[in-house]
Write a protein that holds these residues in place. Structure first.
Motif: not given
Lengths: 345, 277
Positions: A81, A83-85
């Motif tokens: 993603f 936001s890297y999550a």
């Protein structure tokens, strides 16, 4: 790795149609980009492939297997993603081994696999770090390693570089492009940034308002856009109103030869890219009065007005520093660089 | 004008020191009674402005052993009883409050705003809830179960608010979807990724709701009828029936307990921030 197909896929949310009868075939090992403006349905398309949304109509296949009703945890897709999550309750190594652990891979093997990926992405020294202490670029690599650790059938990248600065974006774009080439993993890359898509993807699908406008290689999309939307969205475009009669294109400011093999006739829209326009060679097809100049480092972008009032964007060599607003430049069009689109007006 | 520019405005010159002074005075004002109570619990007399006759442990002995005139039970049994009751309330709040906080932070569903309002507004003051319990469940109300349920209802908002703020500070949807795409089922995602990521809020919510439940007086006073008194009732009995110095020792027990719980939960919270693999 797998080939992935969306067959006449539609997704409705109440009365809104987010994805409208879209069909895309992604070959095994291919990097497919989906580009389009915000709200065009590209993220919904990715979520349909991942299994987080269920298609209202149509079928999604991995190889020949219909995965439309399969929940995301059983699809074996790698997801990165914007936001890297990352999971902040685990170390970097914990993040990367999480997927293999869920797939029942033994401890020693998943650690080994994670170490290999971290090494491949040049972040092996971060293995024991807390994800919250990493920079954006490092987090992006960890997110990628985590997604690749499950040896996914398809890798889904949702705007993975949006939060990064321009320089880092450029570096990572090259590295990621190379990595995807090396690994040969089937990839769906969703972005609103057409430049990223052009440089990283084998083919690009352009979406607008839930529809698939065109699908093709970056060169096809750029040089032979199917319609005005694609022409305007990918790169800088001059879209000029004209009429085609007897092998000639008549603009309000003059006539030029039509490209060879042109079949259209009547009212058309002609696409000409700024970098295809010859400037100031004295034997021009038209005159442009310069209204604005934008110095862009590698070149100067100029906008001007043609005799019939249509606006034209030009790309000037940066050595032309003596050009000022109000000057008149002669411009020439090479017939082979004119792309005729059926007029929608 | 230059001179005034060099000197700076009044707020630039005095703003920070004034704010510091107000802060220090406020802290002293709040902390002084606590410190004085603790100190006086070791005194044998307090007739003048300050306590005297240091150091004696008689007051603590009266409270701890239960030989004081304030209450005929030892503080230990009341303390253990209330600790258990408040813990029961916290467990219910964890089981009910955390999923509610998650649902409100994660999903957009019909009635979401109402669920949020009911979850974060204290439903009724303890005294009103106590009377309602007595009326509605006369048999249940004399048992510890009524106290546990009442504590959990009264303190649920603190748990929900703390946990909800933790959930809202992370990208809940993307974290959840990442875990699921990696092969984790929803329950596993919730328990191994979502809940541990909200650990700070869960610990804060547990500390607050446990502390407030252990000290809840109004509800306890209405519902409690016989047997070991909850800590709040025990303290009340000590304060009303015994000398101030005995009461000071009783109150100090509670201060120490809260400090101990807070510090240990913080330590537990900070340790294990990163789970090694």
């Amino acid at each position: 790795m797998a080939k992935v197909s969306l067959e006449n896929v539609t997704k409705r949310f109440d009365s809104t149609v987010a994805v409208d009868d879209v069909s895309i075939d992604i070959a095994d090992g291919e990097v497919m980009g989906i580009v389009g403006p915000s709200g065009c349905g590209k993220t919904t398309a990715l979520r349909l492939v991942a299994g987080f949304e269920t298609a209202t109509d149509g079928t999604i296949r991995y190889d020949d297997e219909d995965v439309t009703p399969v929940p995301p945890e059983n699809r074996n897709v790698g997801l990165v993603f914007q936001s890297y999550a990352l999971f902040n309750n685990m170390s970097v190594l914990g993040n990367v081994t999480f997927g293999p652990k869920m797939h029942g891979v033994g401890k020693a093997e998943r650690r080994e696999r994670a170490r290999e990926l971290l090494e491949l992405l040049d972040i092996e020294e971060l293995a024991d770090r807390d994800p919250q202490t990493l920079s954006g670029g490092q987090q992006q690599r960890v997110g990628l390693a985590r997604a690749l650790a499950i040896e996914p059938r398809i890798l889904l990248l949702d705007e993975p570089m949006t939060g990064l600065d321009a320089k880092l974006k450029q570096t990572l774009r090259q590295e990621l492009g190379q990595l995807l080439d090396d690994l040969g993993v089937t990839t769906l890359y969703v972005t609103h940034d057409q430049e990223q898509a052009m440089s990283m993807c084998d083919r690009i699908a352009v979406m607008n308002d839930g529809h698939l406008e065109q699908i093709g290689t970056p060169a096809e999309i750029y040089e032979e856009p199917a319609n005005e939307f694609v022409a305007g969205f990918i790169g800088t475009a001059n879209l000029l109103d004209a009429t085609v009669t007897d092998g000639r294109i008549s603009f309000g400011f003059g006539d030029v030869d039509a490209p060879d093999g042109l079949r259209s006739s009547g009212d058309v829209t002609v696409l000409v890219r700024p970098d295809d326009i010859r400037v100031g060679d004295g034997e021009g097809d038209a005159a442009v009065e310069v209204t604005n100049l934008f110095y862009q480092g590698e070149h100067i972008q100029a906008t001007g007005t043609l005799a019939d009032g249509q606006e034209l964007t030009l790309q000037l060599d940066r050595s032309l520093t003596n050009v000022e607003t109000g000057d008149t430049l002669s411009v020439g069009f090479d017939p082979e660089t004119l792309h005729v689109i059926r007029s929608t007006k | 004008m230059t001179e005034r520019f060099q000197r700076g405005s009044l707020s630039a010159r005095f703003g920070r020191p004034v704010v510091k002074l107000v802060l220090v005075l406020t802290l002293v004002f709040l902390a002084f009674p606590v410190v004085m109570t603790f100190v006086s619990s070791f005194a044998s007399d307090w007739f003048g402005v300050f306590p005297s006759g240091f150091v004696t442990i008689q007051n603590w002995e009266d409270v701890i052993v239960g030989t004081g005139v304030g209450a005929d039970v030892a503080v230990g049994s009341s303390l253990a009883y209330s600790t258990g009751l408040a813990l029961g309330g916290v467990v219910i709040n964890l089981i009910v409050g955390v999923p509610i906080a998650y649902a409100v932070a994660r999903y957009d569903f019909w009635g979401r705003d109402w669920v949020n309002v009911f979850a974060i507004l204290p439903l009724a003051p303890g005294i009103i809830l106590g009377v309602a319990f007595l009326r509605t469940y006369p048999d249940l109300s004399t048992s510890g179960i009524a106290l546990i349920i009442g504590y959990s209802l009264l303190k649920a908002p603190y748990m929900v608010m703390a946990v909800q703020s933790s959930f809202q500070s992370m990208d809940l949807q993307q974290i959840e979807e990442s875990a699921r795409s990696l092969g984790a089922s929803w329950p596993r995602t919730f328990l191994t990724v979502i809940v541990p990521n909200a650990r700070t809020g869960i610990i804060a919510g547990s500390i607050i709701s446990w502390t407030l439940a252990a000290a809840e007086f109004n509800f306890s006073y209405i519902v409690y009828s016989r047997g070991t008194p909850p800590l709040a009732i025990f303290l009340f009995n000590n304060i009303t029936n015994a000398s101030f110095l005995n009461a000071a020792a009783a109150v100090s027990v509670f201060f120490l307990l809260i400090a101990l719980v807070t510090v240990s939960l913080q330590i537990v919270g900070n340790r294990g921030t990163i789970r090694r693999v």
